[in-house]
Design a protein around this motif. Structure first.
Motif, mmCIF file in Angstrom:
data_model
loop_
_atom_site.group_PDB
_atom_site.id
_atom_site.type_symbol
_atom_site.label_atom_id
_atom_site.label_comp_id
_atom_site.label_asym_id
_atom_site.label_seq_id
_atom_site.Cartn_x
_atom_site.Cartn_y
_atom_site.Cartn_z
ATOM 1 N N ALA A 1 0.758 -1.147 -0.029
ATOM 2 C CA ALA A 1 0.133 0.163 -0.011
ATOM 3 C C ALA A 1 0.888 1.331 -0.035
ATOM 4 C CB ALA A 1 -0.919 0.077 0.892
ATOM 5 N N GLU A 2 1.963 1.082 0.686
ATOM 6 C CA GLU A 2 2.653 2.477 0.810
ATOM 7 C C GLU A 2 3.536 2.491 -0.632
ATOM 8 O OE1 GLU A 2 6.373 3.389 3.840
ATOM 9 O OE2 GLU A 2 4.822 2.502 4.508
ATOM 10 N N PHE A 3 3.935 1.384 -1.205
ATOM 11 C CA PHE A 3 4.529 1.618 -2.537
ATOM 12 C C PHE A 3 3.430 2.091 -3.704
ATOM 13 C CE2 PHE A 3 5.805 -0.214 -6.543
ATOM 14 C CZ PHE A 3 7.185 0.159 -6.695
ATOM 15 N N PHE A 4 2.308 1.693 -3.497
ATOM 16 C CA PHE A 4 1.254 2.224 -4.573
ATOM 17 C C PHE A 4 0.986 3.610 -4.346
ATOM 18 C CE2 PHE A 4 0.514 -2.177 -5.415
ATOM 19 C CZ PHE A 4 0.790 -2.404 -6.882
ATOM 20 N N PHE B 1 3.108 5.674 -2.936
ATOM 21 C CA PHE B 1 4.486 6.349 -3.525
ATOM 22 C C PHE B 1 4.454 6.749 -4.932
ATOM 23 C CE2 PHE B 1 8.558 5.778 -5.945
ATOM 24 C CZ PHE B 1 9.224 6.670 -5.266
ATOM 25 N N LEU B 2 3.877 5.508 -5.819
ATOM 26 C CA LEU B 2 3.703 5.512 -7.126
ATOM 27 C C LEU B 2 2.575 6.692 -7.609
ATOM 28 C CD1 LEU B 2 3.763 2.010 -8.355
ATOM 29 C CD2 LEU B 2 5.545 3.562 -8.618
ATOM 30 N N LYS B 3 1.441 6.632 -6.789
ATOM 31 C CA LYS B 3 0.627 7.750 -7.236
ATOM 32 C C LYS B 3 0.877 9.139 -6.898
ATOM 33 C CE LYS B 3 -4.302 8.586 -5.684
ATOM 34 N NZ LYS B 3 -5.209 8.255 -4.962
ATOM 35 N N GLU B 4 1.729 9.245 -5.614
ATOM 36 C CA GLU B 4 2.141 10.722 -5.482
ATOM 37 C C GLU B 4 2.994 11.176 -6.428
ATOM 38 O OE1 GLU B 4 3.251 10.917 -1.535
ATOM 39 O OE2 GLU B 4 1.060 10.478 -0.345
ATOM 40 N N ASN B 5 3.969 10.497 -6.857
ATOM 41 C CA ASN B 5 4.921 10.938 -7.709
ATOM 42 C C ASN B 5 4.717 10.599 -9.336
ATOM 43 O OD1 ASN B 5 6.712 11.570 -5.866
ATOM 44 N ND2 ASN B 5 7.025 9.453 -5.348
ATOM 45 N N LYS B 6 3.525 10.448 -9.581
ATOM 46 C CA LYS B 6 2.931 10.267 -10.717
ATOM 47 C C LYS B 6 3.759 9.167 -11.482
ATOM 48 C CE LYS B 6 0.554 14.614 -10.789
ATOM 49 N NZ LYS B 6 -0.192 14.310 -9.504
ATOM 50 N N LEU B 7 3.959 7.983 -10.973
ATOM 51 C CA LEU B 7 5.169 7.200 -11.734
ATOM 52 C C LEU B 7 3.919 5.896 -12.314
ATOM 53 C CD1 LEU B 7 7.889 7.090 -9.497
ATOM 54 C CD2 LEU B 7 7.778 8.151 -11.551
ATOM 55 N N TYR B 8 2.995 6.163 -12.929
ATOM 56 C CA TYR B 8 1.915 5.190 -13.455
ATOM 57 C C TYR B 8 2.655 4.405 -14.363
ATOM 58 C CZ TYR B 8 -1.412 8.409 -11.244
ATOM 59 O OH TYR B 8 -1.989 9.298 -10.430
ATOM 60 N N LEU C 1 5.336 2.910 -14.273
ATOM 61 C CA LEU C 1 6.246 2.036 -13.733
ATOM 62 C C LEU C 1 5.400 0.669 -13.306
ATOM 63 C CD1 LEU C 1 9.288 1.805 -12.759
ATOM 64 C CD2 LEU C 1 8.560 2.681 -10.537
ATOM 65 N N THR C 2 4.128 0.766 -13.271
ATOM 66 C CA THR C 2 3.368 -0.288 -12.737
ATOM 67 C C THR C 2 3.389 -1.433 -13.400
ATOM 68 O OG1 THR C 2 1.927 1.291 -11.511
ATOM 69 C CG2 THR C 2 0.911 -0.855 -12.025
ATOM 70 N N PRO C 3 3.193 -1.141 -15.108
ATOM 71 C CA PRO C 3 3.298 -2.629 -15.792
ATOM 72 C C PRO C 3 4.753 -3.338 -15.669
ATOM 73 C CG PRO C 3 2.340 -0.619 -17.166
ATOM 74 C CD PRO C 3 2.920 -0.215 -15.693
ATOM 75 N N ILE C 4 5.570 -2.456 -15.485
ATOM 76 C CA ILE C 4 6.837 -2.926 -15.650
ATOM 77 C C ILE C 4 6.987 -3.921 -14.164
ATOM 78 C CG2 ILE C 4 9.390 -2.344 -15.376
ATOM 79 C CD1 ILE C 4 8.870 -0.084 -16.820
ATOM 80 N N ILE C 5 6.649 -3.352 -13.078
ATOM 81 C CA ILE C 5 6.699 -4.171 -11.950
ATOM 82 C C ILE C 5 5.663 -5.516 -12.003
ATOM 83 C CG2 ILE C 5 5.700 -4.090 -9.317
ATOM 84 C CD1 ILE C 5 6.763 -1.411 -9.615
#
Length: 52
Positions: free
Chosen positions: A9-12, A14-21, A23-27
């Motif tokens: 939850a913390e990682f997602f 982080f992705l949401k706050e820093n707009k790193l959408y 990166l999600t498919p790569i993970i």
């Protein structure tokens, strides 16, 4: 007191706050490859190899 969250939850968050959408498919692909390698070395190997 601060709300306690899990590492995922913390990682997602982080992705949401820093707009790193992007990166999600790569993970997700990396996690699927890890799962494939893990299952490929065990008893499920004959079933996985028939998929390819």
């Amino acid at each position: 007191m601060a709300k306690r969250t899990g590492i995922l939850a913390e990682f997602f968050l982080f992705l949401k706050e820093n707009k790193l959408y992007w990166l999600t498919p790569i993970i997700i692909v990396m996690l699927l490859l890890i799962l494939l390698v893990t299952l490929g070395g065990g008893a499920a190997a004959p079933f996985i190899y028939t998929l390819f």
